[in-house]
Design an enzyme around this catalytic site. Structure first.
Site, PDB file in Angstrom:
ATOM      1  N   CYS A 112       0.810  -1.218   0.000  1.00  0.00           N
ATOM      2  CA  CYS A 112       0.000   0.000   0.000  1.00  0.00           C
ATOM      3  C   CYS A 112       0.849   1.277   0.000  1.00  0.00           C
ATOM      4  O   CYS A 112       0.343   2.356  -0.278  1.00  0.00           O
ATOM      5  CB  CYS A 112      -0.950   0.000   1.182  1.00  0.00           C
ATOM      6  SG  CYS A 112      -1.918  -1.505   1.276  1.00  0.00           S
ATOM      7  N   HIS A 238      -3.368   6.944   2.490  1.00  0.00           N
ATOM      8  CA  HIS A 238      -3.781   5.608   2.042  1.00  0.00           C
ATOM      9  C   HIS A 238      -5.193   5.352   2.571  1.00  0.00           C
ATOM     10  O   HIS A 238      -5.482   5.562   3.748  1.00  0.00           O
ATOM     11  CB  HIS A 238      -2.798   4.575   2.593  1.00  0.00           C
ATOM     12  CG  HIS A 238      -3.225   3.168   2.372  1.00  0.00           C
ATOM     13  ND1 HIS A 238      -3.817   2.749   1.196  1.00  0.00           N
ATOM     14  CD2 HIS A 238      -3.155   2.065   3.172  1.00  0.00           C
ATOM     15  CE1 HIS A 238      -4.083   1.464   1.295  1.00  0.00           C
ATOM     16  NE2 HIS A 238      -3.700   1.025   2.477  1.00  0.00           N
ATOM     17  N   ASN A 268     -10.135  -0.461   0.238  1.00  0.00           N
ATOM     18  CA  ASN A 268      -8.668  -0.398   0.228  1.00  0.00           C
ATOM     19  C   ASN A 268      -8.159  -1.038  -1.062  1.00  0.00           C
ATOM     20  O   ASN A 268      -8.300  -2.246  -1.251  1.00  0.00           O
ATOM     21  CB  ASN A 268      -8.145  -1.141   1.461  1.00  0.00           C
ATOM     22  CG  ASN A 268      -6.627  -1.173   1.529  1.00  0.00           C
ATOM     23  OD1 ASN A 268      -5.941  -0.829   0.578  1.00  0.00           O
ATOM     24  ND2 ASN A 268      -6.108  -1.607   2.663  1.00  0.00           N
TER      25      ASN A 268
HETATM   26  O1  UT7 Z   1      -3.470  -1.487   3.620  1.00  0.00           O
HETATM   27  C1  UT7 Z   1      -3.131  -1.972   4.866  1.00  0.00           C
HETATM   28  C2  UT7 Z   1      -4.194  -2.948   5.224  1.00  0.00           C
HETATM   29  N1  UT7 Z   1      -4.597  -3.028   6.548  1.00  0.00           N
HETATM   30  C3  UT7 Z   1      -5.374  -2.179   7.241  1.00  0.00           C
HETATM   31  O2  UT7 Z   1      -5.504  -1.040   7.005  1.00  0.00           O
HETATM   32  C4  UT7 Z   1      -6.109  -2.769   8.378  1.00  0.00           C
HETATM   33  C5  UT7 Z   1      -5.916  -2.101   9.670  1.00  0.00           C
HETATM   34  N2  UT7 Z   1      -6.856  -2.627  10.613  1.00  0.00           N
HETATM   35  C6  UT7 Z   1      -8.166  -2.312  10.581  1.00  0.00           C
HETATM   36  O3  UT7 Z   1      -8.597  -1.537   9.767  1.00  0.00           O
HETATM   37  C7  UT7 Z   1      -9.057  -2.894  11.658  1.00  0.00           C
HETATM   38  O4  UT7 Z   1      -8.272  -3.589  12.590  1.00  0.00           O
HETATM   39  C8  UT7 Z   1     -10.167  -3.818  11.094  1.00  0.00           C
HETATM   40  C9  UT7 Z   1     -11.177  -3.015  10.307  1.00  0.00           C
HETATM   41  C10 UT7 Z   1      -9.560  -4.889  10.193  1.00  0.00           C
HETATM   42  C11 UT7 Z   1     -10.890  -4.507  12.237  1.00  0.00           C
HETATM   43  O5  UT7 Z   1     -11.409  -3.539  13.128  1.00  0.00           O
HETATM   44  P1  UT7 Z   1     -11.210  -3.704  14.699  1.00  0.00           P
HETATM   45  O6  UT7 Z   1     -11.929  -2.605  15.312  1.00  0.00           O
HETATM   46  O7  UT7 Z   1      -9.749  -3.830  14.944  1.00  0.00           O
HETATM   47  O8  UT7 Z   1     -11.983  -5.057  14.957  1.00  0.00           O
HETATM   48  P2  UT7 Z   1     -11.469  -6.382  15.648  1.00  0.00           P
HETATM   49  O9  UT7 Z   1     -10.504  -7.107  14.783  1.00  0.00           O
HETATM   50  O10 UT7 Z   1     -11.054  -6.029  17.022  1.00  0.00           O
HETATM   51  O11 UT7 Z   1     -12.790  -7.255  15.691  1.00  0.00           O
HETATM   52  C12 UT7 Z   1     -13.911  -6.872  16.457  1.00  0.00           C
HETATM   53  C13 UT7 Z   1     -15.018  -7.891  16.305  1.00  0.00           C
HETATM   54  C14 UT7 Z   1     -14.598  -9.341  16.488  1.00  0.00           C
HETATM   55  O12 UT7 Z   1     -15.614  -9.971  17.225  1.00  0.00           O
HETATM   56  P3  UT7 Z   1     -15.447 -10.256  18.804  1.00  0.00           P
HETATM   57  O13 UT7 Z   1     -14.215 -11.092  18.922  1.00  0.00           O
HETATM   58  O14 UT7 Z   1     -15.292  -8.894  19.423  1.00  0.00           O
HETATM   59  O15 UT7 Z   1     -16.730 -10.943  19.151  1.00  0.00           O
HETATM   60  C15 UT7 Z   1     -14.584  -9.891  15.077  1.00  0.00           C
HETATM   61  O16 UT7 Z   1     -14.865 -11.253  15.035  1.00  0.00           O
HETATM   62  O17 UT7 Z   1     -15.607  -7.809  14.990  1.00  0.00           O
HETATM   63  C16 UT7 Z   1     -15.697  -9.119  14.429  1.00  0.00           C
HETATM   64  N3  UT7 Z   1     -15.568  -9.007  12.977  1.00  0.00           N
HETATM   65  C17 UT7 Z   1     -16.617  -8.792  12.165  1.00  0.00           C
HETATM   66  N4  UT7 Z   1     -17.941  -8.660  12.398  1.00  0.00           N
HETATM   67  C18 UT7 Z   1     -18.740  -8.428  11.342  1.00  0.00           C
HETATM   68  C19 UT7 Z   1     -14.441  -9.038  12.235  1.00  0.00           C
HETATM   69  N5  UT7 Z   1     -14.751  -8.863  10.934  1.00  0.00           N
HETATM   70  C20 UT7 Z   1     -16.087  -8.704  10.869  1.00  0.00           C
HETATM   71  C21 UT7 Z   1     -16.983  -8.470   9.790  1.00  0.00           C
HETATM   72  N6  UT7 Z   1     -18.289  -8.342  10.077  1.00  0.00           N
HETATM   73  N7  UT7 Z   1     -16.577  -8.357   8.510  1.00  0.00           N
END
Ligand code: UT7
Length: 313
Positions: A112, A238, A268
């Protein structure tokens, strides 16, 4: 001789995949995706539409937009992580398709951050006078490497390509400063698994890294350019997650209208993300002669790149 942007062109696939479409494909919701990432929809390439097809369309438009022909191009630099073949490069393929017989070609892989790496690399050739016209393209077909069984990553990505033609500009225009970086120890947080050719990401770790690095790198390029925060006209980060982008905006103390957002409509798009955001800003009339733009990205590697560019020839 300073290096600036002479023309721009983009290509995004026709097919739109909305959050509501994803709800039918996996256990997710529009509400979760929108509030956690800011994404509403993304473009998905056809099966027979490759990274080099998108890169070709974008490059062709950028060359026309610059008022040049393929014969005028000295070098193609393509930032991508989704080339169909390791070799020939995407650069080689589009150089041939465009009939740009005077041009060299290569790909740059910094995920990225790739577009910022490409712009900085091109600028070095132009500043030394070695080359006059260089096309820098960010192009990725992330749908190809997305693990559609992993909802934590599948909802984030999209496909597209953005291209700029770079060339000599007035001394007070063009690239004013840059920072590029790598921390390979973070490679474990975001990579392409060899077993199944699908992207793996530890979202929380990458999020933490992104907020810190985007902020630090932005402050560094601002200082290197001899500018104050108030001198910035547009922040073009980005487009990975609106929360990460907002953190950068806040660190720079910029008002909301100085943040360029396309994450809601493209998701993204990795190497093409910053290019597409820059081009949309230009097309929407948000970039004016003499404006100071800050481009900043982070990605797999882990890598980061930031630069200050003063718009105009
Ligand atoms: O270009 C570089 C690429 N990378 C990035 O930019 C990614 C950087 N990271 C992020 O943007 C965020 O970490 C995410 C958007 C990927 C995730 O957001 P988060 O606030 O860090 O969520 P999390 O991983 O802490 O997950 C929270 C909850 C989990 O459930 P529990 O364990 O709290 O019950 C996940 O299982 O959200 C759940 N979850 C979803 N729920 C519905 C994860 N993906 C999904 C989904 N739909 N698609």
């Amino acid at each position: 001789m300073n290096a600036g942007i002479l023309g721009v062109g983009k290509y995004v696939p026709e097919r739109v995949l909305t959050n509501f479409d994803l709800e039918k494909m996996m256990e997710t919701s529009d509400e979760w995706i929108r509030t956690r990432t800011g994404i509403e929809e993304r473009r998905i390439a056809r099966d027979d539409e490759y990274t080099h097809d998108m890169a070709y369309e974008a490059a062709k438009k950028a060359i026309e937009n610059a008022g040049l022909t393929p014969d005028d191009i000295d070098l193609f630099i393509v930032a991508t992580v989704t080339q169909e073949s390791t070799f020939p490069s995407v650069g080689n393929i589009i150089q041939d398709r465009l009939g740009a017989k005077n041009a060299a070609a290569m790909d740059v892989e910094a995920a990225c951050s790739g577009f910022t790496y490409g712009v900085v690399t091109a600028s070095q050739f132009i500043q030394t006078g070695a080359y006059k016209h260089i096309v820098v393209i960010g192009a990725d077909k992330l749908s190809k490497i997305t693990d559609w069984d992993d909802r934590s990553t599948a909802v984030l990505f999209g496909d597209g390509a953005g291209a700029v033609v770079m060339g000599p500009v007035a001394d007070d225009k063009g690239l004013l400063s840059f920072v590029l970086g790598s921390d390979g120890s973070g490679g474990k947080y975001l990579n392409l698994k060899e077993e199944n050719d699908k992207l793996y990401m530890n979202g929380r770790e990458v999020f933490r890294f992104a907020v810190r690095k985007m902020g630090d790198a932005s402050m560094q390029v601002l200082e290197k350019a001899g500018l104050e925060k108030e001198d910035l006209d547009l922040l073009i980060p980005h487009q990975a997650n609106i929360r990460i982008m907002e953190a950068s905006r806040e660190r720079l103390g910029l008002p909301e209208e100085k943040l360029m957002r396309t994450v809601h409509k493209y998701g993204n798009t990795s190497s093409s993300s910053i290019a597409l955001a820059l081009i949309d800003a230009v097309e929407e009339g948000r970039v004016h002669d003499g404006d100071n733009l800050l481009l900043v990205g982070f990605g797999a590697g882990l890598t980061w790149g930031a630069l200050v560019l003063r718009w105009g020839k």
